[in-house]
Design a protein around this motif. Structure first.
Motif, PDB file in Angstrom:
ATOM      1  N   PHE A  22       0.846  -1.184   0.000  1.00 24.51           N
ATOM      2  CA  PHE A  22       0.000   0.000   0.000  1.00 24.51           C
ATOM      3  C   PHE A  22       0.878   1.229   0.000  1.00 24.51           C
ATOM      4  O   PHE A  22       2.068   1.169   0.322  1.00 24.51           O
ATOM      5  CB  PHE A  22      -0.922   0.001   1.226  1.00 24.51           C
ATOM      6  CG  PHE A  22      -1.879  -1.154   1.238  1.00 24.51           C
ATOM      7  CD1 PHE A  22      -2.956  -1.188   0.366  1.00 24.51           C
ATOM      8  CD2 PHE A  22      -1.713  -2.212   2.117  1.00 24.51           C
ATOM      9  CE1 PHE A  22      -3.840  -2.249   0.368  1.00 24.51           C
ATOM     10  CE2 PHE A  22      -2.594  -3.281   2.130  1.00 24.51           C
ATOM     11  CZ  PHE A  22      -3.667  -3.293   1.248  1.00 24.51           C
ATOM     12  N   GLN A  23       0.297   2.365  -0.337  1.00 25.68           N
ATOM     13  CA  GLN A  23       1.010   3.635  -0.328  1.00 25.68           C
ATOM     14  C   GLN A  23       1.461   3.950   1.091  1.00 25.68           C
ATOM     15  O   GLN A  23       0.679   3.836   2.030  1.00 25.68           O
ATOM     16  CB  GLN A  23       0.102   4.758  -0.857  1.00 25.68           C
ATOM     17  CG  GLN A  23       0.747   6.106  -0.911  1.00 25.68           C
ATOM     18  CD  GLN A  23       1.843   6.195  -1.951  1.00 25.68           C
ATOM     19  OE1 GLN A  23       1.701   5.709  -3.049  1.00 25.68           O
ATOM     20  NE2 GLN A  23       2.938   6.808  -1.587  1.00 25.68           N
ATOM     21  N   LEU A  27       5.366   8.764   4.070  1.00 24.65           N
ATOM     22  CA  LEU A  27       6.009   9.486   2.969  1.00 24.65           C
ATOM     23  C   LEU A  27       5.110  10.608   2.461  1.00 24.65           C
ATOM     24  O   LEU A  27       5.588  11.691   2.112  1.00 24.65           O
ATOM     25  CB  LEU A  27       6.364   8.533   1.833  1.00 24.65           C
ATOM     26  CG  LEU A  27       7.481   7.524   2.117  1.00 24.65           C
ATOM     27  CD1 LEU A  27       7.665   6.593   0.934  1.00 24.65           C
ATOM     28  CD2 LEU A  27       8.771   8.250   2.437  1.00 24.65           C
ATOM     29  N   LEU A  28       3.804  10.354   2.436  1.00 26.57           N
ATOM     30  CA  LEU A  28       2.869  11.403   2.024  1.00 26.57           C
ATOM     31  C   LEU A  28       2.886  12.563   3.019  1.00 26.57           C
ATOM     32  O   LEU A  28       2.836  13.731   2.627  1.00 26.57           O
ATOM     33  CB  LEU A  28       1.459  10.849   1.868  1.00 26.57           C
ATOM     34  CG  LEU A  28       1.220   9.879   0.711  1.00 26.57           C
ATOM     35  CD1 LEU A  28      -0.208   9.349   0.738  1.00 26.57           C
ATOM     36  CD2 LEU A  28       1.522  10.529  -0.623  1.00 26.57           C
ATOM     37  N   ASP A  29       2.984  12.245   4.326  1.00 29.94           N
ATOM     38  CA  ASP A  29       3.082  13.296   5.352  1.00 29.94           C
ATOM     39  C   ASP A  29       4.310  14.170   5.114  1.00 29.94           C
ATOM     40  O   ASP A  29       4.243  15.401   5.195  1.00 29.94           O
ATOM     41  CB  ASP A  29       3.148  12.687   6.763  1.00 29.94           C
ATOM     42  CG  ASP A  29       1.808  12.175   7.248  1.00 29.94           C
ATOM     43  OD1 ASP A  29       0.777  12.708   6.801  1.00 29.94           O
ATOM     44  OD2 ASP A  29       1.803  11.245   8.073  1.00 29.94           O
ATOM     45  N   ARG A  52      -3.068   6.313   9.228  1.00 28.27           N
ATOM     46  CA  ARG A  52      -2.250   5.151   8.862  1.00 28.27           C
ATOM     47  C   ARG A  52      -3.101   3.967   8.418  1.00 28.27           C
ATOM     48  O   ARG A  52      -2.603   3.041   7.793  1.00 28.27           O
ATOM     49  CB  ARG A  52      -1.375   4.704  10.055  1.00 28.27           C
ATOM     50  CG  ARG A  52      -0.484   5.783  10.608  1.00 28.27           C
ATOM     51  CD  ARG A  52       0.714   5.991   9.707  1.00 28.27           C
ATOM     52  NE  ARG A  52       1.607   7.004  10.263  1.00 28.27           N
ATOM     53  CZ  ARG A  52       1.887   8.141   9.666  1.00 28.27           C
ATOM     54  NH1 ARG A  52       1.363   8.424   8.520  1.00 28.27           N
ATOM     55  NH2 ARG A  52       2.700   9.018  10.213  1.00 28.27           N
ATOM     56  N   ARG A  53      -4.387   3.989   8.749  1.00 33.28           N
ATOM     57  CA  ARG A  53      -5.261   2.875   8.383  1.00 33.28           C
ATOM     58  C   ARG A  53      -5.696   2.922   6.922  1.00 33.28           C
ATOM     59  O   ARG A  53      -6.269   1.960   6.429  1.00 33.28           O
ATOM     60  CB  ARG A  53      -6.500   2.874   9.280  1.00 33.28           C
ATOM     61  CG  ARG A  53      -6.159   2.626  10.743  1.00 33.28           C
ATOM     62  CD  ARG A  53      -7.360   2.794  11.608  1.00 33.28           C
ATOM     63  NE  ARG A  53      -7.724   4.224  11.612  1.00 33.28           N
ATOM     64  CZ  ARG A  53      -8.751   4.728  12.268  1.00 33.28           C
ATOM     65  NH1 ARG A  53      -9.529   3.952  12.973  1.00 33.28           N
ATOM     66  NH2 ARG A  53      -9.004   6.013  12.231  1.00 33.28           N
ATOM     67  N   LEU A  54      -5.427   4.047   6.225  1.00 35.60           N
ATOM     68  CA  LEU A  54      -5.778   4.134   4.811  1.00 35.60           C
ATOM     69  C   LEU A  54      -5.005   3.097   4.018  1.00 35.60           C
ATOM     70  O   LEU A  54      -3.801   2.956   4.176  1.00 35.60           O
ATOM     71  CB  LEU A  54      -5.473   5.527   4.259  1.00 35.60           C
ATOM     72  CG  LEU A  54      -6.418   6.638   4.646  1.00 35.60           C
ATOM     73  CD1 LEU A  54      -5.908   7.959   4.099  1.00 35.60           C
ATOM     74  CD2 LEU A  54      -7.815   6.366   4.126  1.00 35.60           C
ATOM     75  N   ALA A  80      -2.849   7.063 -11.665  1.00 39.61           N
ATOM     76  CA  ALA A  80      -2.917   5.637 -11.956  1.00 39.61           C
ATOM     77  C   ALA A  80      -2.249   4.883 -10.823  1.00 39.61           C
ATOM     78  O   ALA A  80      -1.045   5.001 -10.660  1.00 39.61           O
ATOM     79  CB  ALA A  80      -2.234   5.320 -13.278  1.00 39.61           C
ATOM     80  N   PRO A  81      -2.978   4.176 -10.036  1.00 41.21           N
ATOM     81  CA  PRO A  81      -4.418   4.011  -9.962  1.00 41.21           C
ATOM     82  C   PRO A  81      -5.060   5.303  -9.442  1.00 41.21           C
ATOM     83  O   PRO A  81      -4.420   6.091  -8.776  1.00 41.21           O
ATOM     84  CB  PRO A  81      -4.601   2.870  -8.977  1.00 41.21           C
ATOM     85  CG  PRO A  81      -3.412   2.958  -8.092  1.00 41.21           C
ATOM     86  CD  PRO A  81      -2.292   3.448  -8.969  1.00 41.21           C
ATOM     87  N   VAL A  82      -6.322   5.483  -9.734  1.00 43.53           N
ATOM     88  CA  VAL A  82      -6.995   6.733  -9.397  1.00 43.53           C
ATOM     89  C   VAL A  82      -7.447   6.727  -7.932  1.00 43.53           C
ATOM     90  O   VAL A  82      -8.191   5.857  -7.503  1.00 43.53           O
ATOM     91  CB  VAL A  82      -8.211   6.950 -10.324  1.00 43.53           C
ATOM     92  CG1 VAL A  82      -8.950   8.217  -9.944  1.00 43.53           C
ATOM     93  CG2 VAL A  82      -7.764   7.001 -11.770  1.00 43.53           C
ATOM     94  N   TRP A  83      -6.943   7.697  -7.170  1.00 45.13           N
ATOM     95  CA  TRP A  83      -7.418   7.978  -5.819  1.00 45.13           C
ATOM     96  C   TRP A  83      -7.085   9.419  -5.491  1.00 45.13           C
ATOM     97  O   TRP A  83      -6.264  10.056  -6.140  1.00 45.13           O
ATOM     98  CB  TRP A  83      -6.877   7.007  -4.755  1.00 45.13           C
ATOM     99  CG  TRP A  83      -5.388   6.820  -4.665  1.00 45.13           C
ATOM    100  CD1 TRP A  83      -4.662   5.786  -5.161  1.00 45.13           C
ATOM    101  CD2 TRP A  83      -4.437   7.691  -3.999  1.00 45.13           C
ATOM    102  NE1 TRP A  83      -3.336   5.951  -4.870  1.00 45.13           N
ATOM    103  CE2 TRP A  83      -3.162   7.112  -4.150  1.00 45.13           C
ATOM    104  CE3 TRP A  83      -4.540   8.879  -3.300  1.00 45.13           C
ATOM    105  CZ2 TRP A  83      -2.011   7.692  -3.631  1.00 45.13           C
ATOM    106  CZ3 TRP A  83      -3.393   9.461  -2.782  1.00 45.13           C
ATOM    107  CH2 TRP A  83      -2.145   8.868  -2.947  1.00 45.13           C
TER     108      TRP A  83
END
Length: 177
Positions: A22-23, A27-29, A52-54, A80-83
């Motif tokens: 999973f992403q 890193l997104l933070d 973190r549960r995402l 890609a993938p779309v979210w």
């Protein structure tokens, strides 16, 4: 045979689930902090860390942008993938607004005069140059001039919305005098 197959499936299922990636939200933070220029929890930074549960599908190139010119939310999207997720940001204090030592007393706002009261009989009007139509009704609430209220015109049908004009007179929204 079935007794041997079920334990083998139970052992293989967690292993297959662990292989799915999973992403990484940490890193997104970090990327959000770099995008906003402020750390999580500070003025101009994210309100909180991304949950973190995402379980987002991995994205090779996430895109970051502001949701609006107010810079109140960062939008992270993947093509890609779309979210897409939204990260709220703590508003920075305005430096241009001077802080007053003693605030001047504020006069209480005057309430507009009520021209139509609940239960009053009213004439519902609509029309333009060359024609007009009227209908009797009963006000279902109080309203000042220019305010909207519900009017019951038929006991078998739901009430309609009207705009108070003066005592005993209302018009349909969109029909100016």
């Amino acid at each position: 045979m079935i007794r041997l197959l079920i334990p083998a499936l139970l052992i293989a299922a967690p292993a297959a689930a662990q292989q799915r990636s999973f992403q990484n939200t940490a890193l997104l933070d970090t990327a959000v902090a770099q995008f906003t220029g402020a750390a999580i929890g500070s003025d101009g930074g994210a309100v909180a860390a991304i949950d973190r549960r995402l379980k987002l599908a991995p994205c090779a190139m996430p895109q970051f942008e502001w949701r609006s010119p107010a810079h109140d939310t960062v939008v992270i999207r993947c093509m890609a993938p779309v979210w897409r997720i939204y990260v709220p940001v703590i508003a920075e204090p305005k430096a241009s607004a001077p802080i007053l030592a003693a605030a001047a007393p504020v006069a209480p706002a005057l309430k507009p005069a009520i021209v139509v009261k609940r239960g009053d009989p009213v004439m519902v009007e609509a029309g333009s140059a060359g024609f007009s139509i009227t209908r009797d009704g009963v006000a279902m609430g109080d309203a000042a001039a220019g305010a909207r209220l519900m009017v019951k015109v038929d006991p078998k049908k739901p009430p309609i919305q009207a705009v108070a004009v003066e005592a005993g007179r209302v018009t349909l929204p969109g029909w100016a005098e």
